[in-house]
Design a protein around this motif. Structure first.
Motif, PDB file in Angstrom:
ATOM      1  N   SER A   1       0.849  -1.191   0.000  1.00  0.00           N
ATOM      2  CA  SER A   1       0.000   0.000   0.000  1.00  0.00           C
ATOM      3  C   SER A   1       0.879   1.232   0.000  1.00  0.00           C
ATOM      4  CB  SER A   1      -0.890   0.024   1.246  1.00  0.00           C
ATOM      5  OG  SER A   1      -1.747  -1.084   1.258  1.00  0.00           O
ATOM      6  N   ASN A   2       0.322   2.333  -0.505  1.00  0.00           N
ATOM      7  CA  ASN A   2       1.048   3.589  -0.418  1.00  0.00           C
ATOM      8  C   ASN A   2       1.033   4.066   1.031  1.00  0.00           C
ATOM      9  OD1 ASN A   2      -1.640   4.365  -0.311  1.00  0.00           O
ATOM     10  ND2 ASN A   2      -1.412   6.047  -1.749  1.00  0.00           N
ATOM     11  N   ARG A   3       1.769   5.126   1.325  1.00  0.00           N
ATOM     12  CA  ARG A   3       1.907   5.589   2.717  1.00  0.00           C
ATOM     13  C   ARG A   3       0.576   5.951   3.350  1.00  0.00           C
ATOM     14  NH1 ARG A   3       7.509   9.072   2.695  1.00  0.00           N
ATOM     15  NH2 ARG A   3       8.798   7.275   2.199  1.00  0.00           N
ATOM     16  N   SER A   4      -0.311   6.540   2.571  1.00  0.00           N
ATOM     17  CA  SER A   4      -1.604   6.953   3.130  1.00  0.00           C
ATOM     18  C   SER A   4      -2.613   5.809   3.173  1.00  0.00           C
ATOM     19  CB  SER A   4      -2.178   8.120   2.317  1.00  0.00           C
ATOM     20  OG  SER A   4      -2.381   7.728   0.979  1.00  0.00           O
ATOM     21  N   GLY A   5      -2.275   4.667   2.566  1.00  0.00           N
ATOM     22  CA  GLY A   5      -3.173   3.521   2.565  1.00  0.00           C
ATOM     23  C   GLY A   5      -4.345   3.659   1.609  1.00  0.00           C
ATOM     24  N   THR A   6      -4.261   4.606   0.685  1.00  0.00           N
ATOM     25  CA  THR A   6      -5.367   4.847  -0.243  1.00  0.00           C
ATOM     26  C   THR A   6      -5.261   4.045  -1.529  1.00  0.00           C
ATOM     27  OG1 THR A   6      -4.189   6.782  -1.076  1.00  0.00           O
ATOM     28  CG2 THR A   6      -5.849   7.164   0.637  1.00  0.00           C
ATOM     29  N   ILE A   7      -4.110   3.425  -1.776  1.00  0.00           N
ATOM     30  CA  ILE A   7      -3.930   2.541  -2.927  1.00  0.00           C
ATOM     31  C   ILE A   7      -3.273   1.274  -2.415  1.00  0.00           C
ATOM     32  CG2 ILE A   7      -2.898   2.214  -5.206  1.00  0.00           C
ATOM     33  CD1 ILE A   7      -2.696   5.261  -5.422  1.00  0.00           C
ATOM     34  N   SER A   8      -3.805   0.131  -2.804  1.00  0.00           N
ATOM     35  CA  SER A   8      -3.282  -1.154  -2.374  1.00  0.00           C
ATOM     36  C   SER A   8      -3.233  -2.086  -3.577  1.00  0.00           C
ATOM     37  CB  SER A   8      -4.181  -1.735  -1.284  1.00  0.00           C
ATOM     38  OG  SER A   8      -3.774  -3.022  -0.943  1.00  0.00           O
ATOM     39  N   VAL A   9      -2.123  -2.819  -3.715  1.00  0.00           N
ATOM     40  CA  VAL A   9      -1.938  -3.733  -4.843  1.00  0.00           C
ATOM     41  C   VAL A   9      -1.431  -5.074  -4.322  1.00  0.00           C
ATOM     42  CG1 VAL A   9      -0.666  -4.148  -6.974  1.00  0.00           C
ATOM     43  CG2 VAL A   9      -1.380  -1.846  -6.418  1.00  0.00           C
ATOM     44  N   LYS A  10      -2.049  -6.144  -4.771  1.00  0.00           N
ATOM     45  CA  LYS A  10      -1.580  -7.495  -4.465  1.00  0.00           C
ATOM     46  C   LYS A  10      -1.063  -8.081  -5.767  1.00  0.00           C
ATOM     47  CE  LYS A  10      -3.145 -11.999  -2.786  1.00  0.00           C
ATOM     48  NZ  LYS A  10      -4.301 -12.731  -2.230  1.00  0.00           N
ATOM     49  N   THR A  11       0.176  -8.585  -5.760  1.00  0.00           N
ATOM     50  CA  THR A  11       0.774  -9.152  -6.969  1.00  0.00           C
ATOM     51  C   THR A  11       1.416 -10.505  -6.694  1.00  0.00           C
ATOM     52  OG1 THR A  11       2.989  -8.245  -6.654  1.00  0.00           O
ATOM     53  CG2 THR A  11       1.391  -6.828  -7.790  1.00  0.00           C
ATOM     54  N   THR A  12       1.740 -11.163  -7.788  1.00  0.00           N
ATOM     55  CA  THR A  12       2.550 -12.379  -7.722  1.00  0.00           C
ATOM     56  C   THR A  12       4.008 -11.959  -7.624  1.00  0.00           C
ATOM     57  OG1 THR A  12       2.918 -12.512 -10.106  1.00  0.00           O
ATOM     58  CG2 THR A  12       0.921 -13.578  -9.234  1.00  0.00           C
ATOM     59  N   GLU A  13       4.886 -12.930  -7.495  1.00  0.00           N
ATOM     60  CA  GLU A  13       6.322 -12.641  -7.435  1.00  0.00           C
ATOM     61  C   GLU A  13       6.846 -12.113  -8.770  1.00  0.00           C
ATOM     62  OE1 GLU A  13       8.598 -16.746  -7.680  1.00  0.00           O
ATOM     63  OE2 GLU A  13       6.666 -16.959  -6.669  1.00  0.00           O
ATOM     64  N   HIS A  14       6.052 -12.251  -9.819  1.00  0.00           N
ATOM     65  CA  HIS A  14       6.436 -11.748 -11.144  1.00  0.00           C
ATOM     66  C   HIS A  14       5.859 -10.364 -11.419  1.00  0.00           C
ATOM     67  CE1 HIS A  14       8.042 -15.693 -11.890  1.00  0.00           C
ATOM     68  NE2 HIS A  14       6.872 -16.219 -11.563  1.00  0.00           N
TER      69      HIS A  14
ATOM     70  N   LEU B   1       2.568  -9.590 -11.485  1.00  0.00           N
ATOM     71  CA  LEU B   1       1.231  -9.641 -12.064  1.00  0.00           C
ATOM     72  C   LEU B   1       0.211  -9.196 -11.016  1.00  0.00           C
ATOM     73  CD1 LEU B   1      -0.664 -10.511 -14.407  1.00  0.00           C
ATOM     74  CD2 LEU B   1      -0.769 -12.750 -13.294  1.00  0.00           C
ATOM     75  N   PRO B   2      -0.523  -8.106 -11.275  1.00  0.00           N
ATOM     76  CA  PRO B   2      -1.508  -7.645 -10.289  1.00  0.00           C
ATOM     77  C   PRO B   2      -2.682  -8.612 -10.174  1.00  0.00           C
ATOM     78  CG  PRO B   2      -1.101  -5.960 -11.967  1.00  0.00           C
ATOM     79  CD  PRO B   2      -0.436  -7.213 -12.418  1.00  0.00           C
ATOM     80  N   LEU B   3      -3.054  -8.941  -8.944  1.00  0.00           N
ATOM     81  CA  LEU B   3      -4.192  -9.813  -8.677  1.00  0.00           C
ATOM     82  C   LEU B   3      -5.354  -9.045  -8.065  1.00  0.00           C
ATOM     83  CD1 LEU B   3      -2.253 -12.833  -7.135  1.00  0.00           C
ATOM     84  CD2 LEU B   3      -3.081 -12.589  -9.482  1.00  0.00           C
ATOM     85  N   GLU B   4      -5.027  -8.024  -7.279  1.00  0.00           N
ATOM     86  CA  GLU B   4      -6.038  -7.174  -6.646  1.00  0.00           C
ATOM     87  C   GLU B   4      -5.545  -5.738  -6.661  1.00  0.00           C
ATOM     88  OE1 GLU B   4      -7.265 -10.459  -3.244  1.00  0.00           O
ATOM     89  OE2 GLU B   4      -7.039  -8.362  -2.661  1.00  0.00           O
TER      90      GLU B   4
ATOM     91  N   ILE C   1       0.609   3.046  -8.961  1.00  0.00           N
ATOM     92  CA  ILE C   1       0.243   1.627  -9.079  1.00  0.00           C
ATOM     93  C   ILE C   1       1.436   0.807  -9.559  1.00  0.00           C
ATOM     94  CG2 ILE C   1      -1.171  -0.015 -10.381  1.00  0.00           C
ATOM     95  CD1 ILE C   1      -3.413   2.156 -10.279  1.00  0.00           C
ATOM     96  N   LEU C   2       2.160   1.299 -10.551  1.00  0.00           N
ATOM     97  CA  LEU C   2       3.331   0.568 -11.050  1.00  0.00           C
ATOM     98  C   LEU C   2       4.424   0.458  -9.986  1.00  0.00           C
ATOM     99  CD1 LEU C   2       3.560   1.931 -14.693  1.00  0.00           C
ATOM    100  CD2 LEU C   2       2.846  -0.347 -13.957  1.00  0.00           C
TER     101      LEU C   2
ATOM    102  N   SER D   1       5.655  -4.837  -4.469  1.00  0.00           N
ATOM    103  CA  SER D   1       4.943  -6.045  -4.092  1.00  0.00           C
ATOM    104  C   SER D   1       5.600  -7.279  -4.711  1.00  0.00           C
ATOM    105  CB  SER D   1       3.474  -5.939  -4.521  1.00  0.00           C
ATOM    106  OG  SER D   1       2.759  -7.085  -4.160  1.00  0.00           O
ATOM    107  N   ALA D   2       6.006  -7.161  -5.974  1.00  0.00           N
ATOM    108  CA  ALA D   2       6.676  -8.281  -6.640  1.00  0.00           C
ATOM    109  C   ALA D   2       7.989  -8.616  -5.942  1.00  0.00           C
ATOM    110  CB  ALA D   2       6.920  -7.942  -8.108  1.00  0.00           C
TER     111      ALA D   2
END
Length: 114
Positions: free
Chosen positions: A16-29, A31-34, A53-54, A60-61
C-alpha cells in the motif's frame, strides 16, 4: 466466463502507499491480482495514479519474490540456485527502499485535506 475463484497464484504480497489509499496485491512476477483505490486518489489524475500503481506492483513483486526465496531456502535450495532464479534477498529489498526514499520528494506540507 470467469471462474468464481482465481487459481492459486503462487507466492503473493500486498503493498500500500503511505496513506493507505492505494493497495496492490501481486505475484512474485509483478502480475496484479487485486487493486484497491480510494476515490480520493482520482483527484490527482491518471498519470500520477498509474505511476503509483506501477511502483506498488514493483515493490509487491519484490516482497513476494523474497518470500518465495525464503520458502525455497527453507526447503533446502542452495543460495547460488536462488541467485540464479533472480529472487531478491531481504537486503536487496531494503537497499531498493533506501534508494526510493531518497528519490521521493519531501512534502511541502504535512496537512491533508479533510
Amino acid at each position: 466466463m470467469f471462474p468464481p475463484t482465481p487459481p492459486h497464484a503462487g507466492t503473493t504480497a500486498t503493498m500500500s502507499n503511505r496513506s493507505g489509499t492505494i493497495s496492490v496485491k501481486t505475484t512474485e512476477h509483478g502480475l496484479p491480482l487485486e487493486l484497491r483505490i480510494d476515490p480520493r486518489e482520482l483527484r490527482y489524475g491518471g498519470r500520477r495514479l498509474a505511476d503509483e500503481i506501477l511502483t506498488l506492483c514493483r515493490r509487491s513483486a519484490a516482497e513476494a519474490g523474497a518470500r518465495r526465496r525464503d520458502e525455497l531456502a527453507g526447503d533446502g535450495m542452495p543460495a547460488r540456485v536462488l541467485d540464479g532464479l533472480g529472487l531478491p534477498t531481504r537486503a536487496d529489498i531494503a537497499a531498493a527502499q533506501v534508494i526510493e526514499d531518497e528519490e521521493e520528494p519531501t512534502p511541502t506540507s504535512w496537512m491533508t485535506r479533510l
